[in-house]
Design a protein around this motif. Structure first.
Motif, PDB file in Angstrom:
ATOM      1  N   PRO A 117       8.081 -44.964 -20.573  1.00 22.74           N
ATOM      2  CA  PRO A 117       8.462 -44.323 -19.314  1.00 22.74           C
ATOM      3  C   PRO A 117       9.674 -44.979 -18.649  1.00 22.74           C
ATOM      4  N   GLU A 118       9.770 -46.286 -18.777  1.00 21.81           N
ATOM      5  CA  GLU A 118      10.872 -47.006 -18.134  1.00 21.81           C
ATOM      6  C   GLU A 118      12.231 -46.650 -18.735  1.00 21.81           C
ATOM      7  N   ASP A 119      12.250 -46.009 -19.892  1.00 21.57           N
ATOM      8  CA  ASP A 119      13.505 -45.647 -20.550  1.00 21.57           C
ATOM      9  C   ASP A 119      13.963 -44.230 -20.217  1.00 21.57           C
ATOM     10  N   MET A 120      13.185 -43.502 -19.434  1.00 23.45           N
ATOM     11  CA  MET A 120      13.512 -42.110 -19.151  1.00 23.45           C
ATOM     12  C   MET A 120      14.568 -41.989 -18.050  1.00 23.45           C
ATOM     13  N   ASP A 121      15.570 -41.160 -18.311  1.00 24.78           N
ATOM     14  CA  ASP A 121      16.618 -40.900 -17.329  1.00 24.78           C
ATOM     15  C   ASP A 121      16.300 -39.689 -16.464  1.00 24.78           C
ATOM     16  N   VAL A 122      15.461 -38.796 -16.965  1.00 25.84           N
ATOM     17  CA  VAL A 122      15.100 -37.594 -16.228  1.00 25.84           C
ATOM     18  C   VAL A 122      13.696 -37.177 -16.641  1.00 25.84           C
ATOM     19  N   VAL A 123      12.961 -36.624 -15.692  1.00 22.21           N
ATOM     20  CA  VAL A 123      11.555 -36.263 -15.923  1.00 22.21           C
ATOM     21  C   VAL A 123      11.318 -34.846 -15.409  1.00 22.21           C
ATOM     22  N   GLY A 124      10.577 -34.074 -16.183  1.00 22.39           N
ATOM     23  CA  GLY A 124      10.143 -32.762 -15.728  1.00 22.39           C
ATOM     24  C   GLY A 124       8.639 -32.658 -15.851  1.00 22.39           C
ATOM     25  N   VAL A 125       7.929 -32.574 -14.725  1.00 25.52           N
ATOM     26  CA  VAL A 125       6.474 -32.438 -14.765  1.00 25.52           C
ATOM     27  C   VAL A 125       6.088 -31.080 -14.176  1.00 25.52           C
ATOM     28  N   TYR A 126       5.064 -30.500 -14.739  1.00 23.72           N
ATOM     29  CA  TYR A 126       4.626 -29.173 -14.306  1.00 23.72           C
ATOM     30  C   TYR A 126       4.040 -29.272 -12.900  1.00 23.72           C
ATOM     31  N   ASP A 127       4.703 -28.664 -11.949  1.00 22.59           N
ATOM     32  CA  ASP A 127       4.330 -28.849 -10.533  1.00 22.59           C
ATOM     33  C   ASP A 127       3.759 -27.575  -9.938  1.00 22.59           C
ATOM     34  N   ASP A 128       2.622 -27.126 -10.480  1.00 23.27           N
ATOM     35  CA  ASP A 128       1.977 -25.997  -9.828  1.00 23.27           C
ATOM     36  C   ASP A 128       1.497 -26.385  -8.437  1.00 23.27           C
ATOM     37  N   TYR A 129       1.150 -27.648  -8.258  1.00 23.02           N
ATOM     38  CA  TYR A 129       0.796 -28.223  -6.953  1.00 23.02           C
ATOM     39  C   TYR A 129       1.280 -29.674  -6.930  1.00 23.02           C
ATOM     40  N   PRO A 130       1.640 -30.208  -5.756  1.00 20.86           N
ATOM     41  CA  PRO A 130       2.096 -31.607  -5.699  1.00 20.86           C
ATOM     42  C   PRO A 130       1.091 -32.579  -6.297  1.00 20.86           C
ATOM     43  N   ALA A 131      -0.185 -32.348  -6.063  1.00 21.42           N
ATOM     44  CA  ALA A 131      -1.205 -33.265  -6.578  1.00 21.42           C
ATOM     45  C   ALA A 131      -1.141 -33.359  -8.094  1.00 21.42           C
ATOM     46  N   MET A 132      -0.887 -32.230  -8.762  1.00 22.34           N
ATOM     47  CA  MET A 132      -0.860 -32.249 -10.221  1.00 22.34           C
ATOM     48  C   MET A 132       0.427 -32.872 -10.758  1.00 22.34           C
ATOM     49  N   ALA A 133       1.515 -32.717 -10.032  1.00 18.83           N
ATOM     50  CA  ALA A 133       2.745 -33.403 -10.434  1.00 18.83           C
ATOM     51  C   ALA A 133       2.528 -34.909 -10.411  1.00 18.83           C
ATOM     52  N   LEU A 134       1.866 -35.404  -9.358  1.00 16.49           N
ATOM     53  CA  LEU A 134       1.606 -36.842  -9.252  1.00 16.49           C
ATOM     54  C   LEU A 134       0.597 -37.297 -10.302  1.00 16.49           C
ATOM     55  N   ALA A 135      -0.405 -36.482 -10.579  1.00 18.91           N
ATOM     56  CA  ALA A 135      -1.396 -36.843 -11.593  1.00 18.91           C
ATOM     57  C   ALA A 135      -0.726 -37.004 -12.962  1.00 18.91           C
ATOM     58  N   GLN A 136       0.197 -36.113 -13.297  1.00 26.31           N
ATOM     59  CA  GLN A 136       0.876 -36.202 -14.589  1.00 26.31           C
ATOM     60  C   GLN A 136       1.794 -37.415 -14.663  1.00 26.31           C
ATOM     61  N   LEU A 137       2.446 -37.757 -13.563  1.00 23.43           N
ATOM     62  CA  LEU A 137       3.287 -38.954 -13.543  1.00 23.43           C
ATOM     63  C   LEU A 137       2.440 -40.200 -13.783  1.00 23.43           C
ATOM     64  N   CYS A 138       1.237 -40.202 -13.221  1.00 23.90           N
ATOM     65  CA  CYS A 138       0.301 -41.307 -13.500  1.00 23.90           C
ATOM     66  C   CYS A 138      -0.081 -41.330 -14.970  1.00 23.90           C
ATOM     67  N   ASP A 139      -0.437 -40.180 -15.502  1.00 27.13           N
ATOM     68  CA  ASP A 139      -0.904 -40.102 -16.888  1.00 27.13           C
ATOM     69  C   ASP A 139       0.186 -40.492 -17.876  1.00 27.13           C
ATOM     70  N   LEU A 140       1.437 -40.222 -17.528  1.00 28.07           N
ATOM     71  CA  LEU A 140       2.555 -40.597 -18.390  1.00 28.07           C
ATOM     72  C   LEU A 140       2.849 -42.093 -18.349  1.00 28.07           C
ATOM     73  N   GLY A 141       2.344 -42.782 -17.308  1.00 36.03           N
ATOM     74  CA  GLY A 141       2.553 -44.212 -17.208  1.00 36.03           C
ATOM     75  C   GLY A 141       3.654 -44.635 -16.256  1.00 36.03           C
ATOM     76  N   PHE A 142       4.149 -43.729 -15.430  1.00 38.26           N
ATOM     77  CA  PHE A 142       5.183 -44.103 -14.461  1.00 38.26           C
ATOM     78  C   PHE A 142       4.605 -44.905 -13.299  1.00 38.26           C
ATOM     79  N   THR A 143       3.333 -44.741 -13.045  1.00 41.08           N
ATOM     80  CA  THR A 143       2.648 -45.497 -12.005  1.00 41.08           C
ATOM     81  C   THR A 143       1.150 -45.397 -12.286  1.00 41.08           C
ATOM     82  N   ASP A 144       0.343 -46.047 -11.451  1.00 29.76           N
ATOM     83  CA  ASP A 144      -1.106 -45.859 -11.569  1.00 29.76           C
ATOM     84  C   ASP A 144      -1.630 -45.306 -10.259  1.00 29.76           C
ATOM     85  N   ALA A 145      -2.806 -44.735 -10.326  1.00 27.67           N
ATOM     86  CA  ALA A 145      -3.359 -44.022  -9.178  1.00 27.67           C
ATOM     87  C   ALA A 145      -3.513 -44.919  -7.956  1.00 27.67           C
TER      88      ALA A 145
END
Length: 366
Positions: free
Chosen positions: A251-279
């Motif tokens: 994740p630290e090597d990514m220059d751009v990210v696209g997460v499916y944002d049907d709702y803000p909560a799910m965008a954040l959940a996917q960013l967590c699951d990808l390893g950009f942060t933890d809950a």
């Protein structure tokens, strides 16, 4: 993306236009296309092969997908295998839908057997009530506030200002976000994707020349928890470690990210699951990386600002990451972007999405 399409607009017409623009941009003649993948809810009664026939395409490979927000990356993964196996040389992937009148209401009320038999009769029509409960759960568990979700929406609206195809490009303030009418508490109107008509397309080649984007790794999980989890962790969490290991980057090597944002909560959940942060650090992550746009997420505005054109919503994020890596994102271009990740998520069952996938992309060539 068209918030108010003109009379005569059709799903087939939108898909054909997107395919034509993608081919012209890639410098590929229609006669060179021997593979077609299509995702659409509203193309019926036609299917992918019907669209191919109408476009005059002679195909060696053809695929139809209706897995909503997960369709684009699902098509990408299958098309990539087809190219590697020599089943096709040039594949076009397209996704799109046109909704007129009560079309969208009919889609969500009869979305699948669960919606038709269990949810719609209770007045739970569409995903808003389900994801309102999921958002409540995420707030209680992580300490997120409406202001944090608002910061994500405001940042994506800033990105959307540079996207001429976005449904909403006008500036959005946090105050405007918080004052928007509630739809299903705590979800306000600006937490819910605007329904639009539109289409998006990508061209894949077995032997690309010049600057191009390659698939370094991908992963998918379908029915990962059989709807027995809390919905705050998607299937991405199960395959992300193996996907990053296969890609040889993280994740630290990514220059751009696209997460499916049907709702803000799910965008954040996917960013967590990808390893950009933890809950446990989500509020801080939003403040440090998203609110100030230091982590480029959904740089075309995401669906929350650009709009959700049915199955094209899943293609939207994938195409934007590819566009950024090719250096074709216009005024929203991330300088020097070479690596990116895109996710897909969706197909709501009784409580949340059944499908999750992701792809790690990298720019190659000069």
């Amino acid at each position: 993306m068209l918030r108010h399409p003109e009379p005569g607009c059709s799903t087939a017409g939108l898909l054909a236009r997107a395919i034509g623009l993608a081919l012209a941009d890639a410098g590929v003649a229609p006669g060179e296309v021997d593979g077609l993948g299509v995702a659409s809810f509203s193309l019926r009664p036609d299917r992918a092969i019907d669209l191919g026939w109408r476009l005059g395409l002679k195909l060696n490979w053809c695929m139809q997908d209706e897995m909503g927000g997960a369709s684009a990356i699902n098509l990408l993964r299958q098309a990539w295998l087809a190219l590697e196996a020599g089943q096709a040389r040039t594949i076009v992937l397209a996704a799109g839908d046109h909704f007129a009148g009560a079309d969208f209401q009919g889609l969500v009320s009869d979305y699948n057997r669960s919606a038709r038999e269990y949810l719609s009769p209770l007045g739970c029509v569409g995903p808003n009530p389900l994801f309102a409960m999921l958002t409540q759960r995420q707030m209680m568990r992580t300490g997120l506030r409406r202001e944090d979700y608002g910061a994500l929406c405001v940042a994506q609206r800033q990105w959307a200002a540079g996207n001429p195809n976005a449904a909403y490009r006008q500036p959005l303030s946090l105050r405007q976000y918080l004052c928007a009418p509630l739809v299903a508490p705590p979800l306000g109107r600006l937490d819910c994707v605007p329904v639009v008509s539109g289409a998006c397309a990508l061209v894949l080649s077995a032997r690309p020349a010049g600057v191009h984007v390659t698939l370094r790794a991908s992963g998918a999980r379908y029915n990962g928890d059989q709807q027995e989890g809390d919905g705050l962790v998607t299937g991405i969490a199960e395959f992300a470690p193996a996907m990053w290991a296969e890609a040889g980057i993280g994740p630290e090597d990514m220059d751009v990210v696209g997460v499916y944002d049907d709702y803000p909560a799910m965008a954040l959940a996917q960013l967590c699951d990808l390893g950009f942060t933890d809950a446990g650090d989500l509020p801080g992550f939003v403040a440090r990386r998203l609110a100030n746009r230091s982590l480029p997420v959904n740089t075309a505005g995401g669906q929350l600002s650009a709009g959700q054109a049915g199955t094209a919503g899943g293609m939207h994020g994938l195409a934007e990451v590819a566009r950024q890596l090719l250096g074709r994102a216009g005024e929203r271009q991330i300088p020097g972007a070479r690596r990116g990740v895109a996710t897909g998520y969706g197909m709501v069952q009784l409580r949340y999405g059944m499908c999750a996938n992701a792809a790690v992309l990298e720019r190659e060539g000069a």
